[in-house]
Design a protein around this motif. Structure first.
Motif, PDB file in Angstrom:
ATOM      1  N   ALA A 120      -3.689 -27.906 -50.114  1.00  0.00           N
ATOM      2  CA  ALA A 120      -2.799 -29.064 -50.131  1.00  0.00           C
ATOM      3  C   ALA A 120      -1.465 -28.721 -50.792  1.00  0.00           C
ATOM      4  O   ALA A 120      -0.398 -29.135 -50.323  1.00  0.00           O
ATOM      5  N   LYS A 121      -1.510 -27.957 -51.889  1.00  0.00           N
ATOM      6  CA  LYS A 121      -0.280 -27.600 -52.588  1.00  0.00           C
ATOM      7  C   LYS A 121       0.580 -26.633 -51.766  1.00  0.00           C
ATOM      8  O   LYS A 121       1.793 -26.557 -51.961  1.00  0.00           O
ATOM      9  N   LEU A 138       1.065 -26.844 -48.593  1.00  0.00           N
ATOM     10  CA  LEU A 138       1.749 -27.559 -47.510  1.00  0.00           C
ATOM     11  C   LEU A 138       3.103 -28.087 -47.986  1.00  0.00           C
ATOM     12  O   LEU A 138       3.213 -28.610 -49.092  1.00  0.00           O
ATOM     13  N   THR A 139       4.077 -27.963 -47.173  1.00  0.00           N
ATOM     14  CA  THR A 139       5.404 -28.490 -47.490  1.00  0.00           C
ATOM     15  C   THR A 139       5.690 -29.799 -46.765  1.00  0.00           C
ATOM     16  O   THR A 139       6.614 -30.519 -47.135  1.00  0.00           O
ATOM     17  N   ALA A 140       4.920 -30.098 -45.734  1.00  0.00           N
ATOM     18  CA  ALA A 140       5.093 -31.333 -44.972  1.00  0.00           C
ATOM     19  C   ALA A 140       3.722 -31.795 -44.484  1.00  0.00           C
ATOM     20  O   ALA A 140       2.845 -30.968 -44.203  1.00  0.00           O
ATOM     21  N   PRO A 141       3.505 -33.105 -44.410  1.00  0.00           N
ATOM     22  CA  PRO A 141       2.195 -33.601 -43.985  1.00  0.00           C
ATOM     23  C   PRO A 141       1.940 -33.339 -42.506  1.00  0.00           C
ATOM     24  O   PRO A 141       2.862 -33.375 -41.685  1.00  0.00           O
ATOM     25  N   THR A 169      -2.351 -36.970 -42.809  1.00  0.00           N
ATOM     26  CA  THR A 169      -1.918 -38.367 -42.930  1.00  0.00           C
ATOM     27  C   THR A 169      -3.073 -39.321 -42.658  1.00  0.00           C
ATOM     28  O   THR A 169      -3.257 -40.317 -43.377  1.00  0.00           O
ATOM     29  N   ASP A 215      -3.362 -34.722 -54.922  1.00  0.00           N
ATOM     30  CA  ASP A 215      -2.567 -33.675 -54.266  1.00  0.00           C
ATOM     31  C   ASP A 215      -2.470 -33.909 -52.761  1.00  0.00           C
ATOM     32  O   ASP A 215      -1.474 -33.535 -52.128  1.00  0.00           O
ATOM     33  N   THR A 246      -0.180 -37.382 -52.200  1.00  0.00           N
ATOM     34  CA  THR A 246       1.261 -37.272 -52.428  1.00  0.00           C
ATOM     35  C   THR A 246       2.005 -36.742 -51.203  1.00  0.00           C
ATOM     36  O   THR A 246       3.227 -36.880 -51.115  1.00  0.00           O
ATOM     37  N   LEU A 247       1.284 -36.161 -50.253  1.00  0.00           N
ATOM     38  CA  LEU A 247       1.919 -35.637 -49.041  1.00  0.00           C
ATOM     39  C   LEU A 247       2.127 -36.704 -47.976  1.00  0.00           C
ATOM     40  O   LEU A 247       2.755 -36.441 -46.955  1.00  0.00           O
ATOM     41  N   SER A 248       1.586 -37.908 -48.204  1.00  0.00           N
ATOM     42  CA  SER A 248       1.690 -38.970 -47.200  1.00  0.00           C
ATOM     43  C   SER A 248       2.373 -40.193 -47.809  1.00  0.00           C
ATOM     44  O   SER A 248       1.725 -41.021 -48.470  1.00  0.00           O
TER      45      SER A 248
END
Length: 525
Positions: free
Chosen positions: A197-198, A200-203, A208, A262, A265-267
């Protein structure tokens, strides 16, 4: 190595689980004996929680080698929650030993209380998705049996059925989310998941979807609007169940969000949705709570509102604040339920007329402005910004709004400068204590929970601002209602609010239509 010793922390939860797996007849045959064993196991768990917290402070996060379906993970979040639940659990188990003494099903109660407590502890200690999912399901099973402890009570049956439906939907969402994460990252253990997860720079679309499923699962688990009704109907259970439920089990949804923060926070859409539902539930539960006459029902509505606040904090990215909220609310609510029987006597002994009358609406407006100024100033002393920590500021301001009535009285009509300064000093003291605790929680969880990256967009700030304005309106409403509450219009509104605008009544009718109540089962089963 120290890490393998982490398996020893399972001794207490496993002992509680063994007591929970006893046949009910065996437990009822020697209720005091098994209650004593449960108390000893809970106390041993508390001791191990303290020891492991000390070890964590010295050597850092620990995790066990991953076995099929097993694996433990002990970081700062685990330490805080494990210590909290073991502490509250020890008190509840000890309290229930005397509370249930003489009940024909004392042993059966101890059995399911131990099973449920063990499930929550395993949920916290879990180090991979399989063990987390099994413990999540076991927690629901144990709570269902406690809700149906008196199975001849129709209200208890209805509450258990509503909770069953909400839990099964929650379980399904969680299982699908776990399946998506397994396919994405190729592993079930937390180490693989968090590292992926960390990185990844974009979801991605799959992530999502998983984030939204986590949000739904957490909302259902923590009794959020509109499926909140079962929580206010669990008063048919013994008081220790309410204490453990409101102080521990209900936090499972919040722990899910914190553990997989973690991923969340990407979505941004998932977090905004969480904040909207949490903020509305907090407002809804707080307003209804003010109209309740039953102590336990009022505490139940309070829990609904507090869980809404916690969801709002998570949705706004204030992760350490949400954890601090869980700890503070759990300790308060456990004490509130276990001491609820003496509240009336205490109130009668300490009752005195409220000083002053209802402040003028203009003074209430000034008081709200002073609260906002105090919140902003105190926050700046700790280097906090409303744009960077909107969740921290929103909840801090809402908390200080509880003092608006007192501040407005101090500056009403013929103000006494000493009283005004003293009241404002109290507000400053509360604000500094609040932000100080938030500052400490953020430092404590710096390596475990995501850093707050500021507002994700305009919608984040709008949600935070609207929540504060809504609670400011509630503060003004209280003053207005006190002045003109005798009118027919206000009395009718009061009745509607007391009944929670009949949302739970509609839910009851739907459940009874889908799942008609049959003759109650014998209470001894």
């Amino acid at each position: 190595m120290i890490a393998p010793l982490l398996w020893l922390v399972l001794a207490g939860p496993l002992a509680l689980a063994l007591i929970g797996l006893l046949p009910s007849a065996t437990a009822n045959a020697a209720p005091k004996h098994y209650a004593g064993l449960a108390r000893l196991a809970a106390l041993g768990t508390l001791v191990s929680a303290v020891v492991m917290a000390i070890v964590l402070a010295r050597v850092g996060p620990l995790h066990t080698p991953v076995l099929p379906g097993l694996g433990l993970w002990f970081d700062t979040l685990t330490a805080v929650m494990f210590l909290l639940v073991s502490f509250v659990g020890t008190i509840v188990v000890s309290y229930s030993r005397n509370y249930m003494d003489g009940d024909a099903d004392h042993g059966r109660f101890t059995k399911w209380l131990s099973f449920t407590l063990a499930s929550v502890l395993l949920l916290i200690l879990s180090g991979n998705l399989v063990l987390f999912g099994l413990a999540w399901l076991a927690t629901s099973v144990g709570l269902n049996r406690l809700l149906l402890f008196y199975r001849d009570r129709p209200a208890a049956i209805l509450a258990a059925r509503k909770k069953f439906i909400a839990s099964r939907i929650s379980d399904l969402c969680l299982a699908i989310a776990f399946g998506i994460l397994w396919q994405m990252f190729g592993g079930l253990d937390y180490g693989t998941l968090f590292a992926g997860a960390k990185a990844l720079t974009a979801p991605t679309p799959g992530l999502t979807v998983a984030a939204f499923l986590f949000v739904i699962a957490a909302l259902l688990k923590s009794a959020q609007f509109p499926l909140h009704g079962w929580l206010i109907e669990v008063m048919e259970t013994p008081t220790p169940v309410s204490a453990l439920l409101h102080a521990g089990i209900i936090n499972a949804g919040g722990f899910l969000l914190l553990r997989f923060s973690d991923v969340l926070t990407l979505s941004t859409p998932a977090l905004d949705t969480l904040a909207l539902f949490g903020g509305f539930t907090a407002l809804f539960g707080s307003v209804v709570m003010l109209t309740q006459s039953s102590i336990k029902v009022s505490l139940a509505w309070s829990t609904i509102a507090q869980m809404g606040f916690m969801m709002l904090q998570c949705g706004l990215g204030a992760w350490p604040a949400a954890l601090l909220h869980i700890v503070a609310h759990s300790l308060y609510k456990a004490h509130a339920f276990l001491s609820s029987g003496s509240v009336i006597d205490i109130a009668r002994a300490s009752w005195s007329p409220s000083p002053g009358g209802q402040p003028h609406p203009a003074r209430m407006t000034i008081a709200v402005g002073l609260v906002l100024a105090v919140a902003l100033t105190a926050g700046s002393l700790f280097g906090l910004s409303p744009l960077e920590q909107p969740g921290v500021f929103a909840f801090g301001t809402i908390m200080l709004l509880g003092l608006t009535h007192l501040i407005a009285q101090a500056i009403d009509e013929r103000p006494n400068m000493f009283v005004v300064v003293r009241t404002l000093g109290l507000a400053v003291l509360v604000a500094v204590a609040y932000y100080g605790l938030q500052f400490g929680a953020a430092r404590l969880m710096a390596t475990t929970l995501p850093e707050h990256a500021g507002a994700r967009g305009v919608l984040t700030l709008v949600i935070a601002a609207l929540t504060v304005l809504a609670f400011a309106a509630v503060a003004a409403f209280q003053s207005t209602f006190a002045r003109s509450g005798g009118s027919t219009r206000w009395q009718a509104l009061y009745v509607h609010v007391t009944n929670g605008f009949y949302v739970n009544t509609i839910a009851n009718r739907l459940v009874l239509r889908l799942w008609p109540t049959r003759a109650p089962l014998p209470a001894t089963r």
